[in-house]
Write an enzyme that holds these catalytic residues in place. Sequence first.
Site, PDB file in Angstrom:
ATOM      1  N   TYR A 109       7.142 -21.523  57.498  1.00 14.45           N
ATOM      2  CA  TYR A 109       7.224 -20.288  57.862  1.00 14.45           C
ATOM      3  C   TYR A 109       5.617 -19.634  59.031  1.00 14.45           C
ATOM      4  CZ  TYR A 109       7.837 -15.448  58.605  1.00 14.45           C
ATOM      5  OH  TYR A 109       7.843 -13.988  58.908  1.00 14.45           O
ATOM      6  N   TRP A 111       3.713 -17.980  62.074  1.00 17.61           N
ATOM      7  CA  TRP A 111       3.755 -17.915  63.414  1.00 17.61           C
ATOM      8  C   TRP A 111       2.837 -18.188  64.645  1.00 17.61           C
ATOM      9  CZ3 TRP A 111       3.792 -12.256  66.072  1.00 17.61           C
ATOM     10  CH2 TRP A 111       4.806 -11.497  66.009  1.00 17.61           C
TER      11      TRP A 111
HETATM   12  N1  LIG Z   1       0.505  -8.435  51.454  1.00 21.43           N
HETATM   13  C1  LIG Z   1       1.356  -8.796  52.924  1.00 21.43           C
HETATM   14  N2  LIG Z   1       2.210  -9.647  52.511  1.00 21.43           N
HETATM   15  C2  LIG Z   1       1.851  -9.774  54.270  1.00 21.43           C
HETATM   16  C3  LIG Z   1       2.744  -8.828  54.947  1.00 21.43           C
HETATM   17  C4  LIG Z   1       2.566  -7.698  54.138  1.00 21.43           C
HETATM   18  O1  LIG Z   1       2.811  -6.589  55.014  1.00 21.43           O
HETATM   19  N3  LIG Z   1       1.419  -7.433  52.901  1.00 21.43           N
HETATM   20  N4  LIG Z   1       3.397  -9.415  55.495  1.00 21.43           N
HETATM   21  C5  LIG Z   1       4.277 -10.142  56.780  1.00 21.43           C
HETATM   22  C6  LIG Z   1       4.450 -10.431  57.595  1.00 21.43           C
HETATM   23  S1  LIG Z   1       5.547  -9.120  57.844  1.00 21.43           S
HETATM   24  C7  LIG Z   1       4.755 -11.526  58.003  1.00 21.43           C
HETATM   25  S2  LIG Z   1       4.849 -12.576  59.643  1.00 21.43           S
HETATM   26  C8  LIG Z   1       3.382 -12.816  57.411  1.00 21.43           C
HETATM   27  C9  LIG Z   1       2.722 -13.298  58.715  1.00 21.43           C
HETATM   28  O2  LIG Z   1       2.281 -15.015  57.911  1.00 21.43           O
HETATM   29  P1  LIG Z   1       1.840 -16.304  58.792  1.00 21.43           P
HETATM   30  O3  LIG Z   1       2.867 -15.819  60.182  1.00 21.43           O
HETATM   31  O4  LIG Z   1       1.248 -17.487  58.034  1.00 21.43           O
HETATM   32  O5  LIG Z   1       0.362 -15.776  59.338  1.00 21.43           O
HETATM   33  P2  LIG Z   1      -0.828 -16.358  60.225  1.00 21.43           P
HETATM   34  O6  LIG Z   1      -2.214 -15.646  60.021  1.00 21.43           O
HETATM   35  O7  LIG Z   1      -0.207 -15.872  62.022  1.00 21.43           O
HETATM   36  O8  LIG Z   1      -0.369 -18.219  60.397  1.00 21.43           O
HETATM   37  C10 LIG Z   1      -0.392 -19.147  61.151  1.00 21.43           C
HETATM   38  C11 LIG Z   1      -1.160 -19.884  60.951  1.00 21.43           C
HETATM   39  O9  LIG Z   1      -1.131 -21.228  62.191  1.00 21.43           O
HETATM   40  C12 LIG Z   1      -2.380 -21.811  62.505  1.00 21.43           C
HETATM   41  N5  LIG Z   1      -1.486 -21.709  64.033  1.00 21.43           N
HETATM   42  C13 LIG Z   1      -2.116 -20.999  64.818  1.00 21.43           C
HETATM   43  N6  LIG Z   1      -0.986 -22.263  65.619  1.00 21.43           N
HETATM   44  C14 LIG Z   1      -1.499 -23.653  65.418  1.00 21.43           C
HETATM   45  C15 LIG Z   1      -0.899 -24.942  66.412  1.00 21.43           C
HETATM   46  O10 LIG Z   1      -0.558 -24.258  66.802  1.00 21.43           O
HETATM   47  N7  LIG Z   1      -0.690 -25.048  64.845  1.00 21.43           N
HETATM   48  C16 LIG Z   1      -1.130 -25.521  64.235  1.00 21.43           C
HETATM   49  N8  LIG Z   1      -0.798 -26.594  63.394  1.00 21.43           N
HETATM   50  N9  LIG Z   1      -1.036 -24.007  63.551  1.00 21.43           N
HETATM   51  C17 LIG Z   1      -1.256 -22.860  64.363  1.00 21.43           C
HETATM   52  C18 LIG Z   1      -3.340 -20.129  62.164  1.00 21.43           C
HETATM   53  O11 LIG Z   1      -4.622 -21.113  62.379  1.00 21.43           O
HETATM   54  C19 LIG Z   1      -2.668 -19.660  61.170  1.00 21.43           C
HETATM   55  O12 LIG Z   1      -3.715 -19.625  60.303  1.00 21.43           O
HETATM   56  O13 LIG Z   1       2.402 -12.628  56.863  1.00 21.43           O
HETATM   57  C20 LIG Z   1       3.582 -11.653  55.324  1.00 21.43           C
HETATM   58  N10 LIG Z   1       2.574 -11.293  54.389  1.00 21.43           N
HETATM   59  N1  LIG Z   2      -2.087  -5.248  65.231  1.00 19.90           N
HETATM   60  C1  LIG Z   2      -1.162  -6.414  64.468  1.00 19.90           C
HETATM   61  N2  LIG Z   2      -0.286  -5.595  65.211  1.00 19.90           N
HETATM   62  C2  LIG Z   2       1.289  -6.645  64.401  1.00 19.90           C
HETATM   63  C3  LIG Z   2       0.853  -7.257  63.596  1.00 19.90           C
HETATM   64  C4  LIG Z   2      -0.860  -8.156  63.144  1.00 19.90           C
HETATM   65  O1  LIG Z   2      -0.658  -8.537  62.327  1.00 19.90           O
HETATM   66  N3  LIG Z   2      -0.929  -7.025  63.870  1.00 19.90           N
HETATM   67  N4  LIG Z   2       1.513  -8.043  63.149  1.00 19.90           N
HETATM   68  C5  LIG Z   2       3.452  -7.929  63.469  1.00 19.90           C
HETATM   69  C6  LIG Z   2       4.558  -8.053  62.683  1.00 19.90           C
HETATM   70  S1  LIG Z   2       4.634  -9.989  62.061  1.00 19.90           S
HETATM   71  C7  LIG Z   2       4.910  -7.667  61.560  1.00 19.90           C
HETATM   72  S2  LIG Z   2       6.286  -8.094  61.122  1.00 19.90           S
HETATM   73  C8  LIG Z   2       5.409  -6.018  61.776  1.00 19.90           C
HETATM   74  C9  LIG Z   2       5.305  -5.418  60.991  1.00 19.90           C
HETATM   75  O2  LIG Z   2       5.843  -3.878  61.157  1.00 19.90           O
HETATM   76  P1  LIG Z   2       5.623  -3.423  59.763  1.00 19.90           P
HETATM   77  O3  LIG Z   2       5.492  -3.996  58.511  1.00 19.90           O
HETATM   78  O4  LIG Z   2       6.130  -1.483  60.125  1.00 19.90           O
HETATM   79  O5  LIG Z   2       4.380  -2.725  59.868  1.00 19.90           O
HETATM   80  P2  LIG Z   2       2.951  -2.589  58.776  1.00 19.90           P
HETATM   81  O6  LIG Z   2       1.837  -2.108  60.196  1.00 19.90           O
HETATM   82  O7  LIG Z   2       2.942  -3.539  57.096  1.00 19.90           O
HETATM   83  O8  LIG Z   2       3.285  -0.880  58.465  1.00 19.90           O
HETATM   84  C10 LIG Z   2       3.475   0.265  58.804  1.00 19.90           C
HETATM   85  C11 LIG Z   2       3.465   1.674  58.373  1.00 19.90           C
HETATM   86  O9  LIG Z   2       3.896   1.552  57.458  1.00 19.90           O
HETATM   87  C12 LIG Z   2       3.456   2.621  56.426  1.00 19.90           C
HETATM   88  N5  LIG Z   2       4.406   2.141  55.115  1.00 19.90           N
HETATM   89  C13 LIG Z   2       3.897   1.989  54.444  1.00 19.90           C
HETATM   90  N6  LIG Z   2       4.266   1.410  53.019  1.00 19.90           N
HETATM   91  C14 LIG Z   2       5.492   3.238  53.914  1.00 19.90           C
HETATM   92  C15 LIG Z   2       6.055   3.665  52.670  1.00 19.90           C
HETATM   93  O10 LIG Z   2       6.054   3.278  51.302  1.00 19.90           O
HETATM   94  N7  LIG Z   2       6.873   5.140  52.707  1.00 19.90           N
HETATM   95  C16 LIG Z   2       6.405   5.153  53.854  1.00 19.90           C
HETATM   96  N8  LIG Z   2       6.712   7.172  54.758  1.00 19.90           N
HETATM   97  N9  LIG Z   2       5.135   4.348  54.801  1.00 19.90           N
HETATM   98  C17 LIG Z   2       4.706   2.827  54.491  1.00 19.90           C
HETATM   99  C18 LIG Z   2       2.045   2.380  56.577  1.00 19.90           C
HETATM  100  O11 LIG Z   2       1.251   3.556  56.235  1.00 19.90           O
HETATM  101  C19 LIG Z   2       2.082   1.348  57.991  1.00 19.90           C
HETATM  102  O12 LIG Z   2       0.927   2.178  58.840  1.00 19.90           O
HETATM  103  O13 LIG Z   2       3.609  -5.627  63.024  1.00 19.90           O
HETATM  104  C20 LIG Z   2       3.769  -6.397  63.825  1.00 19.90           C
HETATM  105  N10 LIG Z   2       2.474  -5.934  64.392  1.00 19.90           N
HETATM  106 MO   LIG Z   3       6.331 -10.187  60.351  1.00 19.53          MO
END
Ligand SMILES: Nc1nc2c(c(=O)[nH]1)N[C@H]1C(S)=C(S)[C@@H](COP(=O)(O)OP(=O)(O)OC[C@H]3O[C@@H](n4cnc5c(=O)[nH]c(N)nc54)[C@H](O)[C@@H]3O)O[C@H]1N2
Ligand SMILES: Nc1nc2c(c(=O)[nH]1)N[C@H]1C(S)=C(S)[C@@H](COP(=O)(O)OP(=O)(O)OC[C@H]3O[C@@H](n4cnc5c(=O)[nH]c(N)nc54)[C@H](O)[C@@H]3O)O[C@H]1N2
Ligand SMILES: [Mo]
Length: 765
Positions: A109, A111
């Site tokens: 898993y 991005w």
């Molecule tokens: N506590 C907490 N944890 C969370 C979340 C949260 O809200 N709270 N959010 C979650 C969510 S929504 C998401 S989507 C995940 C994101 O989790 P990930 O998608 O695993 O996070 P990234 O940092 O984008 O990791 C991508 C990795 O791919 C590597 N990479 C980039 N390009 C390439 C390539 O071309 N080849 C190879 N081999 N590697 C490459 C980058 O260096 C990086 O280390 O995190 C989740 N974790």
């Molecule tokens: N700049 C930037 N943008 C991103 C990403 C990134 O890494 N960087 N990641 C992308 C990815 S993979 C995803 S999946 C999306 C995730 O999108 P989301 O999961 O919606 O994003 P978050 O920033 O984790 O949370 C949004 C807001 O929800 C509020 N929140 C958290 N818990 C609660 C709660 O219990 N109740 C209420 N009412 N509010 C709460 C927090 O204050 C937070 O700012 O974001 C995407 N956008």
């Molecule tokens: Mo995500």
Amino acid sequence: MSQGLISSSHWGPLRATVSDGRLSVASHELDPDPSPIARNLIAANGHRSRVLFPMVRRGWLDGGPGPDAARGEDEFVRVSWSTLYSVLGDELRRVIDAYGNSAVFGGSYGWGSAGRFHHPQSQVHRFLNQLGGYTRSVNTYSTGASSVILPHVLGADVDAVHGLTSWDVIDRHTTMIVAFGGLPVKNLQVAPGGITQHRSAERLRRIVADGTKVVAISPVRDDCPPGPGVEWLAISPGTDVALMLALAWVLVDENLHDVEFLRTRCAGYDEFEQYVTGRSDGVPKRPEWAETVTGVPAERIVILAREMAAHRTLVTVTWSLQRARHGEQPPWAGIALAAMLGQIGLPGGGFGHGYGSMGDVGVPQRGLRLPTLPQGINPVTSVIPVARVADMLLDPGGRYEYDGTVAAYPDIRLVYWCGGNPFHHHQDLSRLRRAMARPDTVVVHETHWTATAKHADVVVPAATFLERSDIGASRNDSAIVAMRRILPPPGEARTDYQTFAELADVLGVRAAYTENRTEAEWLRHLYETWTATQTADLPDFDAFWGAGHLLLPSVEPEQVMLAAFARDPTGAPLSTPTGRIELTSEVVRSFGYDDCPAHPVYFALEQNAAYPLTLVTTQPARRLHSQLDMGAHSQDGKVDGREPLTMHPGDAARRGIADGSVVLISSAQGRCLASARLTDAITSGCVQLATGAWYDPMDPADPHSPCAHGNPNALTRDEGTSRLAQACTGQLVGVQVEAWRGPVPPITAYEPPSFTDIHRQETRP
Ligand SMILES: Nc1nc2c(c(=O)[nH]1)N[C@H]1C(S)=C(S)[C@@H](COP(=O)(O)OP(=O)(O)OC[C@H]3O[C@@H](n4cnc5c(=O)[nH]c(N)nc54)[C@H](O)[C@@H]3O)O[C@H]1N2
Ligand SMILES: Nc1nc2c(c(=O)[nH]1)N[C@H]1C(S)=C(S)[C@@H](COP(=O)(O)OP(=O)(O)OC[C@H]3O[C@@H](n4cnc5c(=O)[nH]c(N)nc54)[C@H](O)[C@@H]3O)O[C@H]1N2
Ligand SMILES: [Mo]
């Protein structure tokens, strides 16, 4: 006319130039609102944290494959590419021959980077499929709970639901937005695969500036851009469902609900109403009840319910709300609330999911098939819900429930990661360290020495997206981008495709994997097979490549979710068992889950007196997840190099914590340091720490030592949302915060591990 070669990233297109080996990056003229996240690329290029050579962990090389708790603290040995291909090829063969393909976990898993051909997951899946398949994972960390509950409620895939009402329609028709989780602009910078023309933030700002009433319900004030009609309703995290139920209670009490819509378009409303009024469980969900739970004043709840009934109201729920224990409930209860208003299917009314979560939500859906690398067929049936990875590794054969099924975790011997960072995305990182100690072999392809790479046995140096050519495309985007190779890969790094082609060679499946195409031939092939499926008259590959991008025909911007169903529920039924919106689901009831019953229910967060504050772990404003955390834009957001913990001044004063000082955050799972940032823009009792600071255990030999840098997953709990979705619950965790009195440790997260160079017989650093 702008200069530089065009490329594309998850945060948008760019133009890059290299002179005297120095990279400079500019925005692309097509993009009206480029993201500053691109600034991070400069420092990341040539950074000491790049993986430059094939590396094998010392203990694995000397002792052979096997479980090993030394992963994450051991040193590495630099090997030649031919050695790497041969030892890795032998190991894949050994594991598959001895234990079968299900013993290989290839979920991988993450991005990765933009680009349809080099998409790392597609590459690793295609490669493993040539060998007979692998154990895979389903769903995402993003919308793991919604993707399982929404099909039961709306009969639709989460991707078909989120943001289906376009920003244009909201702008024209919506008079009130009730935004659970707010509408955070920071998240609109990115979309998977890229956004050629950032418009969502500008549209949102305009809607807000026009005076549209917006009630931003969040523990954090900055979760909505400022505007004359914006009201911040501070709420205790994890309590939104209680507020929704109280709003529903007022609608019933004052007879403001749309009885006709509920009768003809919904199933099981009566049972839900009995729960709201307390007839079924003895607890009327009165505003006074909700006030004690949520912190929102009861009088405000009463008036808000009346306002919602009087306006064209959009009820929207960010994805963050479902990334917590019982995450199935907020989107389901949000749909129930919107159904009671009877505006689902009307322009600008109804339910939304993910506005403010991602840049492509609210962008008219194109339903575009993208140029796609075929992954082949995976005959292995073994599969896990994505966030159960540590459970799987720690408990082979263990049984778990998921969406009405019972399955057993496979016995994994080899973990293969390419394009993801589990030590970024997974919860309870010291538990993940124990889990990663279990398999015989861990293989990681990485561009940089992330904590995941440091926990691997075989580290494969990967080229970044700037170091290869590709086709940039994203599902609802307005253009397709010709991504040009801007730099040569440093050291001995290679593209994932090159690596897999050579490995496929060692394993006797090269032709099947490559189909005898070079990178350039693949790009042409993917483009041509894609254009052949399109109805529009599109330029040939050379014209596209020469132009640098292809603008796609515009689509109908006035899209409204469930409009046809709302007009004619029998003529255009939903794909649920009843054909209606299921406010009570007999299918979910039949599973008998006490943690996800037949209709939306409020579950209180588990309380632990030792950890009285709720930590919210939001997406980082200044980077994408963990990517390019060493870059200037990300570093500018830190305090003395540490990630800031946002905290209310009252909570800080009670603990003797000063603004800017180093704090220790503790949870039942682990500990980490951060820098305190005091502000009254956060609800008291709640603290906030963005994800993405690279995991930096102070003592790598001790899995319980605190993270020095501020990675919230050192604290979070590794537990599924419920037996229904088993999804990620990383957003919220109970913590305590105290002033850090010890010596302030340095940040070592970006230092490469020490390694022996068998070519030069020396050790670094
Ligand atoms: N506590 C907490 N944890 C969370 C979340 C949260 O809200 N709270 N959010 C979650 C969510 S929504 C998401 S989507 C995940 C994101 O989790 P990930 O998608 O695993 O996070 P990234 O940092 O984008 O990791 C991508 C990795 O791919 C590597 N990479 C980039 N390009 C390439 C390539 O071309 N080849 C190879 N081999 N590697 C490459 C980058 O260096 C990086 O280390 O995190 C989740 N974790
Ligand atoms: N700049 C930037 N943008 C991103 C990403 C990134 O890494 N960087 N990641 C992308 C990815 S993979 C995803 S999946 C999306 C995730 O999108 P989301 O999961 O919606 O994003 P978050 O920033 O984790 O949370 C949004 C807001 O929800 C509020 N929140 C958290 N818990 C609660 C709660 O219990 N109740 C209420 N009412 N509010 C709460 C927090 O204050 C937070 O700012 O974001 C995407 N956008
Ligand atoms: Mo995500």
